[in-house]
Write a protein that holds these residues in place. Sequence first.
Motif, PDB file in Angstrom:
ATOM      1  N   CYS A  61     -12.271  31.300  -3.188  1.00 20.99           N
ATOM      2  CA  CYS A  61     -11.992  30.210  -4.123  1.00 20.99           C
ATOM      3  C   CYS A  61     -12.384  28.854  -3.536  1.00 20.99           C
ATOM      4  O   CYS A  61     -13.033  28.039  -4.203  1.00 20.99           O
ATOM      5  N   HIS A 111     -15.733  27.046  -4.883  1.00 23.08           N
ATOM      6  CA  HIS A 111     -15.570  25.785  -5.615  1.00 23.08           C
ATOM      7  C   HIS A 111     -16.469  24.699  -5.038  1.00 23.08           C
ATOM      8  O   HIS A 111     -17.174  23.988  -5.777  1.00 23.08           O
ATOM      9  N   LYS A 125     -15.391  27.151 -12.264  1.00 23.40           N
ATOM     10  CA  LYS A 125     -14.373  26.461 -11.468  1.00 23.40           C
ATOM     11  C   LYS A 125     -12.978  26.736 -12.013  1.00 23.40           C
ATOM     12  O   LYS A 125     -12.032  26.993 -11.241  1.00 23.40           O
ATOM     13  N   TYR A 126     -12.829  26.715 -13.336  1.00 24.61           N
ATOM     14  CA  TYR A 126     -11.522  27.018 -13.928  1.00 24.61           C
ATOM     15  C   TYR A 126     -11.140  28.477 -13.682  1.00 24.61           C
ATOM     16  O   TYR A 126      -9.952  28.796 -13.480  1.00 24.61           O
ATOM     17  N   ILE A 167     -11.944  30.129 -11.052  1.00 22.65           N
ATOM     18  CA  ILE A 167     -11.512  30.154  -9.650  1.00 22.65           C
ATOM     19  C   ILE A 167     -10.065  29.707  -9.530  1.00 22.65           C
ATOM     20  O   ILE A 167      -9.274  30.293  -8.774  1.00 22.65           O
ATOM     21  N   TYR A 168      -9.685  28.672 -10.272  1.00 17.20           N
ATOM     22  CA  TYR A 168      -8.281  28.231 -10.256  1.00 17.20           C
ATOM     23  C   TYR A 168      -7.352  29.354 -10.708  1.00 17.20           C
ATOM     24  O   TYR A 168      -6.295  29.601 -10.101  1.00 17.20           O
ATOM     25  N   GLY A 169      -7.734  30.038 -11.784  1.00 16.24           N
ATOM     26  CA  GLY A 169      -6.908  31.127 -12.295  1.00 16.24           C
ATOM     27  C   GLY A 169      -6.826  32.295 -11.334  1.00 16.24           C
ATOM     28  O   GLY A 169      -5.758  32.908 -11.166  1.00 16.24           O
ATOM     29  N   ALA A 212      -7.092  32.193  -8.052  1.00 22.57           N
ATOM     30  CA  ALA A 212      -6.243  31.813  -6.914  1.00 22.57           C
ATOM     31  C   ALA A 212      -4.765  31.946  -7.268  1.00 22.57           C
ATOM     32  O   ALA A 212      -3.970  32.509  -6.493  1.00 22.57           O
ATOM     33  N   ALA A 213      -4.374  31.455  -8.445  1.00 25.19           N
ATOM     34  CA  ALA A 213      -2.966  31.515  -8.842  1.00 25.19           C
ATOM     35  C   ALA A 213      -2.532  32.958  -9.121  1.00 25.19           C
ATOM     36  O   ALA A 213      -1.445  33.379  -8.703  1.00 25.19           O
TER      37      ALA A 213
END
Length: 278
Positions: free
Chosen positions: A44, A48, A82-83, A85-87, A89-90
Amino acid sequence: MEENMEEGQTQKGCFECCIKCLGGIPYASLIATILLYAGVALFCGCGHEALSGTVTILQNYFEVVRGPVDSLDVFTMIDIFKYVIYGVAAAFFVYGILLMVEGFFTTGAIRDLYGDFKITACGRCVSAWFILLTYVFMLAWLGVTAFTSLPVFMYFNIWTLCQNTTVVEGANLCLDLRQFGVVTSGEEKKVCTGSEKFSKMCESNELDLTFHLFICALAGAGAAVIAMVHYLMVLSANWAYVKDACRMQKYEDIKSKEEQELHDIHSTRSKERLNAYT
């Protein structure tokens, strides 16, 4: 003397408690969780930053312009990634915690520490569900690894061409974004070896950094795949343990029931004999 004995007993009790706590840690799940978190963090974070570097390279050296807000161009796709990747990671941060909790509850030492518990059908279904879900995630990470290898391959070609500019001096080689599907076939966005933009791009830090960041992201995705395989082995072992424990529990229940019935029979006969004598 008595105080020394009490202190010794207290230290011994604390030592035994620590040993039980350390024995209750599911080390296999812990190693898999650490590997998963390391792989996801590497994928991630590096992914990113590599995408941000790709935007810089496209804008500065290939002169690709961001389209309208409602259009689906390469910059919009990068923002979507990118979004995602955020999801990712969480989601896998939470999933790692859930698998660690499942590992704790299926560890025999924890059961010995807190007492025996009934293994219900719900617990077995949860373990089976985790196995299925982890298998699906493993296949997903395999796809992510394959997808991440594509920018690594593209940047490797560009990086190799920059490293061999002295060897191919005099040859007119060009990097056309239409070959990679970044722009439409109607747009001509290319940089040739003899141009000033090509030289600046090869000398810039963006190209080298972005290339190595994509390599690190690929390594992180591979680590996540290994972590999923490790989790599958751990979950399968836990499932077998829970299944055997369930059978043993049924056997103990039947055995205790039979012993109780035999005890009742003996008690009844003893009472009958006592009544006969009286």
